[in-house]
Design an enzyme around this catalytic site. Sequence first.
Site, PDB file in Angstrom:
ATOM      1  N   LYS A  53     -13.008  -6.059 -18.839  1.00 59.91           N
ATOM      2  CA  LYS A  53     -13.879  -7.243 -18.821  1.00 59.91           C
ATOM      3  C   LYS A  53     -13.727  -8.031 -17.517  1.00 59.91           C
ATOM      4  O   LYS A  53     -14.713  -8.407 -16.900  1.00 59.91           O
ATOM      5  CB  LYS A  53     -13.556  -8.190 -20.000  1.00 59.91           C
TER       6      LYS A  53
ATOM      7  N   ARG B 104     -12.800 -15.652 -29.178  1.00 63.18           N
ATOM      8  CA  ARG B 104     -11.896 -14.629 -29.702  1.00 63.18           C
ATOM      9  C   ARG B 104     -11.758 -14.711 -31.215  1.00 63.18           C
ATOM     10  O   ARG B 104     -11.044 -13.889 -31.806  1.00 63.18           O
ATOM     11  CB  ARG B 104     -10.518 -14.788 -29.062  1.00 63.18           C
TER      12      ARG B 104
ATOM     13  N   ARG C   1      -1.277  -1.767 -15.428  1.00 62.20           N
ATOM     14  CA  ARG C   1      -2.115  -2.737 -14.709  1.00 62.20           C
ATOM     15  C   ARG C   1      -1.294  -3.608 -13.760  1.00 62.20           C
ATOM     16  O   ARG C   1      -0.219  -4.075 -14.095  1.00 62.20           O
ATOM     17  CB  ARG C   1      -2.822  -3.621 -15.738  1.00 62.20           C
TER      18      ARG C   1
ATOM     19  N   ARG D 142       1.455  -8.727 -15.372  1.00 67.74           N
ATOM     20  CA  ARG D 142       1.455  -9.819 -16.340  1.00 67.74           C
ATOM     21  C   ARG D 142       2.585  -9.621 -17.340  1.00 67.74           C
ATOM     22  O   ARG D 142       2.827  -8.502 -17.788  1.00 67.74           O
ATOM     23  CB  ARG D 142       0.113  -9.849 -17.087  1.00 67.74           C
TER      24      ARG D 142
ATOM     25  N   ARG E  84      -1.220  -7.730 -29.192  1.00 69.75           N
ATOM     26  CA  ARG E  84      -2.534  -8.183 -28.708  1.00 69.75           C
ATOM     27  C   ARG E  84      -3.652  -7.311 -29.277  1.00 69.75           C
ATOM     28  O   ARG E  84      -4.725  -7.809 -29.613  1.00 69.75           O
ATOM     29  CB  ARG E  84      -2.565  -8.158 -27.173  1.00 69.75           C
TER      30      ARG E  84
HETATM   31  P1  AMP Z   1      -6.502 -12.628 -21.526  1.00 73.17           P
HETATM   32  O1  AMP Z   1      -6.211 -12.920 -20.104  1.00 73.17           O
HETATM   33  O2  AMP Z   1      -7.957 -12.820 -21.890  1.00 73.17           O
HETATM   34  O3  AMP Z   1      -5.994 -11.286 -21.971  1.00 73.17           O
HETATM   35  O4  AMP Z   1      -5.720 -13.717 -22.384  1.00 73.17           O
HETATM   36  C1  AMP Z   1      -4.299 -13.807 -22.333  1.00 73.17           C
HETATM   37  C2  AMP Z   1      -3.790 -14.623 -23.503  1.00 73.17           C
HETATM   38  O5  AMP Z   1      -4.307 -15.959 -23.429  1.00 73.17           O
HETATM   39  C3  AMP Z   1      -4.201 -14.133 -24.882  1.00 73.17           C
HETATM   40  O6  AMP Z   1      -3.358 -13.102 -25.350  1.00 73.17           O
HETATM   41  C4  AMP Z   1      -4.079 -15.415 -25.702  1.00 73.17           C
HETATM   42  O7  AMP Z   1      -2.732 -15.727 -25.980  1.00 73.17           O
HETATM   43  C5  AMP Z   1      -4.588 -16.458 -24.724  1.00 73.17           C
HETATM   44  N1  AMP Z   1      -6.049 -16.646 -24.850  1.00 73.17           N
HETATM   45  C6  AMP Z   1      -6.993 -16.348 -23.912  1.00 73.17           C
HETATM   46  N2  AMP Z   1      -8.234 -16.643 -24.354  1.00 73.17           N
HETATM   47  C7  AMP Z   1      -8.067 -17.135 -25.606  1.00 73.17           C
HETATM   48  C8  AMP Z   1      -8.956 -17.591 -26.612  1.00 73.17           C
HETATM   49  N3  AMP Z   1     -10.287 -17.585 -26.410  1.00 73.17           N
HETATM   50  N4  AMP Z   1      -8.425 -18.034 -27.781  1.00 73.17           N
HETATM   51  C9  AMP Z   1      -7.107 -18.042 -27.990  1.00 73.17           C
HETATM   52  N5  AMP Z   1      -6.211 -17.598 -27.114  1.00 73.17           N
HETATM   53  C10 AMP Z   1      -6.672 -17.145 -25.915  1.00 73.17           C
END
Ligand code: AMP
Length: 223
Positions: free
Chosen positions: A18, A93, A132, A165, A176
């Site tokens: 994404k 989400r 990654r 990360r 996740r």
């Molecule tokens: P991402 O970079 O999108 O993989 O997000 C990393 C982490 O941020 C996720 O595993 C969640 O802990 C938190 N996070 C990101 N976006 C959201 C969301 N829309 N709702 C809740 N937690 C989020």
Amino acid sequence: MGKKKMNLVLLGPPGAGKGTQAKMLVEKYGIPQISTGDILRGEIAAKTELGLKAQSFVQSGGLVPDQLVLTMLLQRLDKSDCQNGFILDGFPRTVGQAESLATALLERKAPLTGVLCVKVPDEALLDRLTGRRICKGCGVSFHISFSPPKKDGICDHCNGELYQRKDDSQEVIVNRLQVYHQQTSPLIEFYSKKKILYPIDGIGKIEVIFTQMCDILDNLDAH
Ligand code: AMP
């Protein structure tokens, strides 16, 4: 040809690509990428009040409570660069977030134009996420085997340092993915019922997937 206003969501599991696709869409369509994950990581690094509240959820791979993320997202959406559209990456989400988003966008007279749902099976996601590496400078992702940088640990585009990360570790990834299947995947049906869901096969060459996305976006009805 007049420019269409596009309010987009990129939906899909962690590691679906994404972020990579969003960055290419930003270049092509000139609308900003809004990654709630990126904003949260920034808040955590800056040790803000929000960052401190969000930290334990992000580290464990759980979801940050809806209300916290929603407030943060709406502040971002109200910035002037979102006037001609936006690409949400990692939000919504949960069905609750999607409902709140719909209400907020209705108030702003800016409903979603389309939801691109990137499909990648779990087996591929684990390999993608553990390998990654991300640029500290420009945020572009590499993969140690599938798309390695020319120089080890250095970004091809801006010479920035690459990092891994913390939540791209095996145990956190498993969590996740589970969270995605339980809490986020119901959004596929949610948006499919609203007739704005566009499935994309996320396996294959980045450029081919990007072309598929552009074909869909270029044929969306103007709002
Ligand atoms: P991402 O970079 O999108 O993989 O997000 C990393 C982490 O941020 C996720 O595993 C969640 O802990 C938190 N996070 C990101 N976006 C959201 C969301 N829309 N709702 C809740 N937690 C989020």
